[in-house]
Design a protein around this motif. Structure first.
Motif, PDB file in Angstrom:
ATOM      1  N   LYS A   1      -7.855   3.936   4.582  1.00 16.60           N
ATOM      2  CA  LYS A   1      -8.694   3.455   3.521  1.00 16.60           C
ATOM      3  C   LYS A   1      -8.244   3.469   2.037  1.00 16.60           C
ATOM      4  O   LYS A   1      -7.512   4.379   1.688  1.00 16.60           O
ATOM      5  CB  LYS A   1     -10.116   4.346   3.508  1.00 16.60           C
ATOM      6  N   ASN A   2      -8.134   2.208   1.729  1.00 20.68           N
ATOM      7  CA  ASN A   2      -7.639   1.932   0.109  1.00 20.68           C
ATOM      8  C   ASN A   2      -8.344   2.292  -0.680  1.00 20.68           C
ATOM      9  O   ASN A   2      -9.526   2.167  -1.230  1.00 20.68           O
ATOM     10  CB  ASN A   2      -7.279   0.224   0.032  1.00 20.68           C
TER      11      ASN A   2
ATOM     12  N   LEU B   1      -5.416  -5.483   1.736  1.00 22.49           N
ATOM     13  CA  LEU B   1      -6.352  -4.612   2.123  1.00 22.49           C
ATOM     14  C   LEU B   1      -6.915  -4.478   0.804  1.00 22.49           C
ATOM     15  O   LEU B   1      -6.283  -3.748  -0.264  1.00 22.49           O
ATOM     16  CB  LEU B   1      -5.602  -3.300   2.508  1.00 22.49           C
TER      17      LEU B   1
ATOM     18  N   ASN C   1      -9.340  -2.858  -2.353  1.00 21.25           N
ATOM     19  CA  ASN C   1      -9.668  -1.649  -2.634  1.00 21.25           C
ATOM     20  C   ASN C   1     -11.141  -1.318  -1.997  1.00 21.25           C
ATOM     21  O   ASN C   1     -12.213  -1.997  -2.080  1.00 21.25           O
ATOM     22  CB  ASN C   1     -10.057  -1.578  -4.197  1.00 21.25           C
TER      23      ASN C   1
ATOM     24  N   SER D   1      -6.976   3.213  -4.001  1.00 19.71           N
ATOM     25  CA  SER D   1      -6.034   3.142  -5.118  1.00 19.71           C
ATOM     26  C   SER D   1      -6.633   2.702  -6.190  1.00 19.71           C
ATOM     27  O   SER D   1      -6.164   2.924  -7.345  1.00 19.71           O
ATOM     28  CB  SER D   1      -4.812   2.216  -4.792  1.00 19.71           C
TER      29      SER D   1
ATOM     30  N   SER E   1     -10.875  -0.404   4.762  1.00 21.10           N
ATOM     31  CA  SER E   1     -10.196   0.343   5.786  1.00 21.10           C
ATOM     32  C   SER E   1      -9.418  -0.610   6.724  1.00 21.10           C
ATOM     33  O   SER E   1     -10.142  -1.688   7.031  1.00 21.10           O
ATOM     34  CB  SER E   1     -11.051   1.520   6.336  1.00 21.10           C
TER      35      SER E   1
ATOM     36  N   CYS F   1       0.717  -1.234   0.087  1.00 19.87           N
ATOM     37  CA  CYS F   1      -0.124  -0.134   0.055  1.00 19.87           C
ATOM     38  C   CYS F   1       1.028   1.311   0.004  1.00 19.87           C
ATOM     39  O   CYS F   1       1.805   1.440   0.633  1.00 19.87           O
ATOM     40  CB  CYS F   1      -0.870  -0.143   1.231  1.00 19.87           C
TER      41      CYS F   1
ATOM     42  N   LEU G   1      -3.960   5.824  -0.109  1.00 22.32           N
ATOM     43  CA  LEU G   1      -4.509   5.660   0.930  1.00 22.32           C
ATOM     44  C   LEU G   1      -5.424   7.113   1.468  1.00 22.32           C
ATOM     45  O   LEU G   1      -4.486   8.169   1.201  1.00 22.32           O
ATOM     46  CB  LEU G   1      -3.618   4.995   2.259  1.00 22.32           C
TER      47      LEU G   1
ATOM     48  N   ASP H   1      -6.211  -3.940  -4.990  1.00 18.92           N
ATOM     49  CA  ASP H   1      -5.666  -4.143  -3.618  1.00 18.92           C
ATOM     50  C   ASP H   1      -4.475  -4.124  -3.173  1.00 18.92           C
ATOM     51  O   ASP H   1      -3.649  -4.026  -4.293  1.00 18.92           O
ATOM     52  CB  ASP H   1      -5.999  -5.887  -3.702  1.00 18.92           C
ATOM     53  N   CYS H   2      -3.840  -4.071  -2.136  1.00 20.76           N
ATOM     54  CA  CYS H   2      -2.448  -3.847  -1.772  1.00 20.76           C
ATOM     55  C   CYS H   2      -2.341  -4.544  -0.556  1.00 20.76           C
ATOM     56  O   CYS H   2      -3.296  -4.812   0.534  1.00 20.76           O
ATOM     57  CB  CYS H   2      -2.258  -2.425  -1.630  1.00 20.76           C
TER      58      CYS H   2
END
Length: 218
Positions: free
Chosen positions: A110-111, A148, A150, A113, A153, A83, A88, A116-117
């Motif tokens: 919170k992602n 995490l 997409n 982006s 959080s 991430c 974020l 997924d990360c």
């Protein structure tokens, strides 16, 4: 249910405050989904932080498959990338409850982006004060690297001593957060109590818990 509060490693606020670097290691974090909070935009600078860069496909949290798979947001091996600060949305809320012996602030990541990360370990946390910058120290046991998704959080807690001396204390003017494995920080408005007590070096510490240490309940 109120966010779970983690106690942290020692850092004291003294009359002559010193600047310390906030570091993070290659440990891991658990999932969370805290309350919605006010936002702040990323800015360059701040202290760096550490953690694991990747999680193996199929790594689980809560018994669910958290593999990111291949495609957008994955590296050449098909694993989810770590991430990044720019992906974020980082926010903070006051999590203090009347009667608690210490103050607590919950920081949410919170992602946003679009992919997924992986996130793991500890974020870097610095408190900006009228006496200088204070770097919170790590406290607690990280979990496994967490993928995490997409739009999802995860959060952690910042714990600090309450100023009950009756004086003005050390005034807190901002909160600087650096995600794990990143050097780019965001600066947020401080949502907690306005000041820390001045001590002779024997007072309570300001500490930061691992990713996932807030919002778990219990």
């Amino acid at each position: 249910m109120r966010a779970h509060k983690i106690t942290f490693a020692a850092l004291v606020v003294a009359a002559g405050l010193s600047l310390t670097a906030c570091q993070n290691d290659d440990d891991a974090a658990a999932q969370t989904d805290p309350s919605t909070v006010a936002t702040a935009s990323p800015s360059s600078g701040g202290t760096g932080s550490g953690g694991s860069d990747q999680a193996s496909p199929g790594a689980s949290s809560g018994g669910k498959d958290t593999s990111a798979g291949s495609g957008s947001g994955s590296d050449e091996s098909g694993k989810a990338a770590k991430c990044r600060t720019d992906g974020l949305k980082i926010t903070a809320i006051d999590n203090f409850i009347d009667g608690d012996p210490k103050g607590t602030v919950a920081v949410e990541m919170k992602n946003s982006s679009g992919r997924d990360c992986v996130i793991a370990g500890f974020a870097g946390v610095d408190l900006k004060t009228n006496e200088g910058t204070l770097s919170a120290e790590r406290k607690g046991a990280p979990g496994e690297p967490y993928v995490l998704k997409n739009g999802k959080s995860i959060a952690f807690s910042v714990t600090y001593p309450l100023n009950e001396t009756g004086g003005t204390g050390v005034r807190i003017t901002g909160l600087v957060v650096t995600p794990p494995n990143e050097t780019k920080s965001v600066t947020l408005a401080w949502p907690g109590k306005p000041s820390l007590p001045v001590t002779d070096g024997s007072g309570e510490p300001v500490t930061v818990g691992p990713i996932g240490s807030a919002g778990q309940g219990g």
